[in-house]
Design a protein around this motif. Sequence first.
Motif, PDB file in Angstrom:
ATOM      1  N   ASP A 130       0.836  -1.206   0.000  1.00 64.77           N
ATOM      2  CA  ASP A 130       0.000   0.000   0.000  1.00 64.77           C
ATOM      3  C   ASP A 130       0.875   1.263   0.000  1.00 64.77           C
ATOM      4  N   ALA A 131       1.864   1.254  -0.885  1.00 61.80           N
ATOM      5  CA  ALA A 131       2.803   2.377  -0.953  1.00 61.80           C
ATOM      6  C   ALA A 131       2.128   3.628  -1.507  1.00 61.80           C
ATOM      7  N   THR A 132       2.735   4.759  -1.193  1.00 62.23           N
ATOM      8  CA  THR A 132       2.290   6.030  -1.763  1.00 62.23           C
ATOM      9  C   THR A 132       3.408   6.554  -2.657  1.00 62.23           C
ATOM     10  N   ILE A 133       3.079   6.857  -3.902  1.00 60.68           N
ATOM     11  CA  ILE A 133       4.071   7.384  -4.834  1.00 60.68           C
ATOM     12  C   ILE A 133       3.980   8.909  -4.780  1.00 60.68           C
ATOM     13  N   VAL A 134       5.071   9.527  -4.317  1.00 61.99           N
ATOM     14  CA  VAL A 134       5.107  10.984  -4.199  1.00 61.99           C
ATOM     15  C   VAL A 134       5.730  11.540  -5.474  1.00 61.99           C
ATOM     16  N   THR A 135       5.000  12.412  -6.152  1.00 64.75           N
ATOM     17  CA  THR A 135       5.494  12.965  -7.413  1.00 64.75           C
ATOM     18  C   THR A 135       5.752  14.460  -7.277  1.00 64.75           C
ATOM     19  N   SER A 136       6.150  15.070  -8.385  1.00 70.51           N
ATOM     20  CA  SER A 136       6.382  16.509  -8.401  1.00 70.51           C
ATOM     21  C   SER A 136       5.079  17.286  -8.219  1.00 70.51           C
ATOM     22  N   LYS A 137       3.936  16.590  -8.312  1.00 71.95           N
ATOM     23  CA  LYS A 137       2.648  17.285  -8.227  1.00 71.95           C
ATOM     24  C   LYS A 137       1.780  16.871  -7.058  1.00 71.95           C
ATOM     25  N   ARG A 138       1.890  15.588  -6.646  1.00 73.51           N
ATOM     26  CA  ARG A 138       0.888  15.070  -5.698  1.00 73.51           C
ATOM     27  C   ARG A 138       1.356  13.745  -5.124  1.00 73.51           C
ATOM     28  N   ARG A 139       0.476  13.155  -4.317  1.00 73.08           N
ATOM     29  CA  ARG A 139       0.723  11.817  -3.789  1.00 73.08           C
ATOM     30  C   ARG A 139      -0.281  10.873  -4.424  1.00 73.08           C
ATOM     31  N   ILE A 140       0.194   9.737  -4.911  1.00 71.98           N
ATOM     32  CA  ILE A 140      -0.691   8.788  -5.578  1.00 71.98           C
ATOM     33  C   ILE A 140      -0.600   7.439  -4.860  1.00 71.98           C
ATOM     34  N   LYS A 141      -1.748   6.885  -4.455  1.00 71.66           N
ATOM     35  CA  LYS A 141      -1.746   5.563  -3.840  1.00 71.66           C
ATOM     36  C   LYS A 141      -1.437   4.517  -4.906  1.00 71.66           C
ATOM     37  N   ALA A 142      -0.721   3.465  -4.485  1.00 73.68           N
ATOM     38  CA  ALA A 142      -0.354   2.419  -5.456  1.00 73.68           C
ATOM     39  C   ALA A 142      -1.589   1.854  -6.154  1.00 73.68           C
ATOM     40  N   ASP A 143      -2.706   1.739  -5.412  1.00 68.71           N
ATOM     41  CA  ASP A 143      -3.937   1.199  -6.013  1.00 68.71           C
ATOM     42  C   ASP A 143      -4.405   2.027  -7.215  1.00 68.71           C
ATOM     43  N   ASP A 144      -4.064   3.318  -7.208  1.00 70.75           N
ATOM     44  CA  ASP A 144      -4.486   4.189  -8.317  1.00 70.75           C
ATOM     45  C   ASP A 144      -3.383   4.397  -9.346  1.00 70.75           C
ATOM     46  N   PHE A 145      -2.152   4.018  -8.971  1.00 66.69           N
ATOM     47  CA  PHE A 145      -0.995   4.369  -9.813  1.00 66.69           C
ATOM     48  C   PHE A 145      -0.855   3.468 -11.030  1.00 66.69           C
ATOM     49  N   PHE A 146      -0.997   2.150 -10.807  1.00 68.14           N
ATOM     50  CA  PHE A 146      -0.773   1.192 -11.908  1.00 68.14           C
ATOM     51  C   PHE A 146      -2.063   1.024 -12.699  1.00 68.14           C
ATOM     52  N   GLN A 147      -2.014   1.386 -13.985  1.00 70.12           N
ATOM     53  CA  GLN A 147      -3.269   1.452 -14.737  1.00 70.12           C
ATOM     54  C   GLN A 147      -3.290   0.574 -15.978  1.00 70.12           C
ATOM     55  N   GLY A 148      -2.422  -0.429 -16.026  1.00 69.73           N
ATOM     56  CA  GLY A 148      -2.433  -1.325 -17.184  1.00 69.73           C
ATOM     57  C   GLY A 148      -1.043  -1.482 -17.745  1.00 69.73           C
ATOM     58  N   LEU A 149      -0.961  -2.195 -18.855  1.00 73.34           N
ATOM     59  CA  LEU A 149       0.326  -2.517 -19.482  1.00 73.34           C
ATOM     60  C   LEU A 149       1.138  -1.254 -19.763  1.00 73.34           C
ATOM     61  N   PHE A 150       2.245  -1.077 -19.061  1.00 73.97           N
ATOM     62  CA  PHE A 150       3.110   0.090 -19.235  1.00 73.97           C
ATOM     63  C   PHE A 150       2.365   1.418 -19.030  1.00 73.97           C
ATOM     64  N   GLN A 151       1.226   1.360 -18.360  1.00 80.12           N
ATOM     65  CA  GLN A 151       0.425   2.573 -18.139  1.00 80.12           C
ATOM     66  C   GLN A 151       0.408   2.912 -16.647  1.00 80.12           C
ATOM     67  N   THR A 152       0.588   4.199 -16.345  1.00 78.14           N
ATOM     68  CA  THR A 152       0.486   4.644 -14.955  1.00 78.14           C
ATOM     69  C   THR A 152      -0.362   5.907 -14.891  1.00 78.14           C
ATOM     70  N   ALA A 153      -0.632   6.351 -13.650  1.00 78.97           N
ATOM     71  CA  ALA A 153      -1.420   7.579 -13.464  1.00 78.97           C
ATOM     72  C   ALA A 153      -0.589   8.835 -13.714  1.00 78.97           C
ATOM     73  N   LEU A 154       0.704   8.670 -13.993  1.00 78.54           N
ATOM     74  CA  LEU A 154       1.559   9.847 -14.180  1.00 78.54           C
ATOM     75  C   LEU A 154       1.107  10.682 -15.375  1.00 78.54           C
ATOM     76  N   GLU A 155       1.078  11.989 -15.170  1.00 82.55           N
ATOM     77  CA  GLU A 155       0.800  12.897 -16.282  1.00 82.55           C
ATOM     78  C   GLU A 155       2.100  13.138 -17.057  1.00 82.55           C
ATOM     79  N   PRO A 156       1.988  13.652 -18.298  1.00 86.65           N
ATOM     80  CA  PRO A 156       3.190  13.763 -19.138  1.00 86.65           C
ATOM     81  C   PRO A 156       4.318  14.586 -18.506  1.00 86.65           C
ATOM     82  N   ASP A 157       3.984  15.556 -17.671  1.00 88.13           N
ATOM     83  CA  ASP A 157       5.047  16.391 -17.082  1.00 88.13           C
ATOM     84  C   ASP A 157       5.186  16.143 -15.576  1.00 88.13           C
TER      85      ASP A 157
END
Lengths: 268, 159
Positions: A130-157
């Motif tokens: 249940d890790a939290t991914i801290v980005t340059s913009k926000r905090r994303i829970k692992a449950d929301d981060f991984f979104q499919g094959l080579f896909q993540t919740a990360l925005e382009p920037d």
Amino acid sequence: MYPFKFHRPATVRQAAGLLGRLEDAKLLAGGHTLLPVMKQRLASPAHLVDLSRIEGLAGIEAKGRSLAVGAMTTHAEVADSGVVRAAIPALADLAGQIGDPAVRHRGTLGGSLANNDPTADYPAACLALDATIVTSKRRIKADDFFQGLFQTALEPDEIIVRVLFPIPKKAAYVKFRNQASRYALVGVFVARRPSEVRVAVTGAGTDGVFRMAAFEQALKARFAPKSLDGLTVPAEGLSSDIHASADYRAHLIGVLARRVVEAANKAV
Amino acid sequence: MKTIDLRFTINGAKERVSIPPHRTLLELLRDDLQLIGTKEGCGHGECGACTVMLDGVTVNSCLVLAAEIDGRSVTTIEGLRSGDKLHPVQQAFIDESGYQCGFCTSGVILSTKALLDANPHPSDDEIRQALAGNFCRCTGYTKIFESVQAAAKGLEGDR
């Protein structure tokens, strides 16, 4: 190697600015996925934004009830860290099983997560812990981060800065690896947390890493391999390729889940 | 094209070069510095033929941009001998016939040196783990494995 324009920002803010402003730019962390892909011409970015000169992106710190690992921390640093070994030994074990020594000296946590390869190891740890991914913009829970094959919740920037792993009561990772590539044919990470048990599976899903809800419920009632008796894993949605059929992967998930629970119980 | 200026240490000597940013460390070694003992096998970080040491640890030089070595120290197979004397690891590979065609050998020797620098008395499993990234298509690994064991023993005498 093929030409590109090379940028060396000194801060995460500058790096994010470059990513937003430049057409067709990629981040360079350890380069162990990006550079091979560029050599194969599967990607030919016009710009590379090198993260190696940014201070504070690498490092490991125990912070109260969680472990903070910087995005540019290499697999070798995690595997060899006494702090990780004391807080979440399963995470050090996992990092020490990625690739081979030379790969572990370059590959990074942030690079692995941003790539979200369906056979990578770290996504299973993040999801199960249940890790939290801290980005340059926000905090994303692992449950929301991984979104499919080579896909993540990360925005382009958006850039991963660090990952916060809550320290579990028990955890373990077991993988059945492809003998040639050492990627997970199937890998299972289990974490027993104060309020729940989480089981994450990598290497097997056509959409990448996923959780096994039925296993989690059974293990929450009693955290023992026997609790999984009678539970079967459907092959639907699992990958089939030259390395293994979906049926075989389904079978392996069950086998490895039992082994990983046993390992977690032994670890404490 | 815009170039990048690098200062680094190669096999103990200071070096300065100006290179295009897409140059890999392997290309820098072989094409710019003529250090052709390091080989290119797969070019994708799988075979380990291009293994060198960067600040004391092994890396696949085909997957490191040369730009990343600025201010750092690189050791290649050419940097192991002292004068006319081969490094004990090199000597052990000769004595034990730990090579056949030789293409993977410099990478294997660098991985061995990195292992023994950090861990002078490795277990059998630690030797296998340390060489996991170095493919050999000739030997079946037995002679390589024995060479590493002999090198560990040989270095013991040196200490």
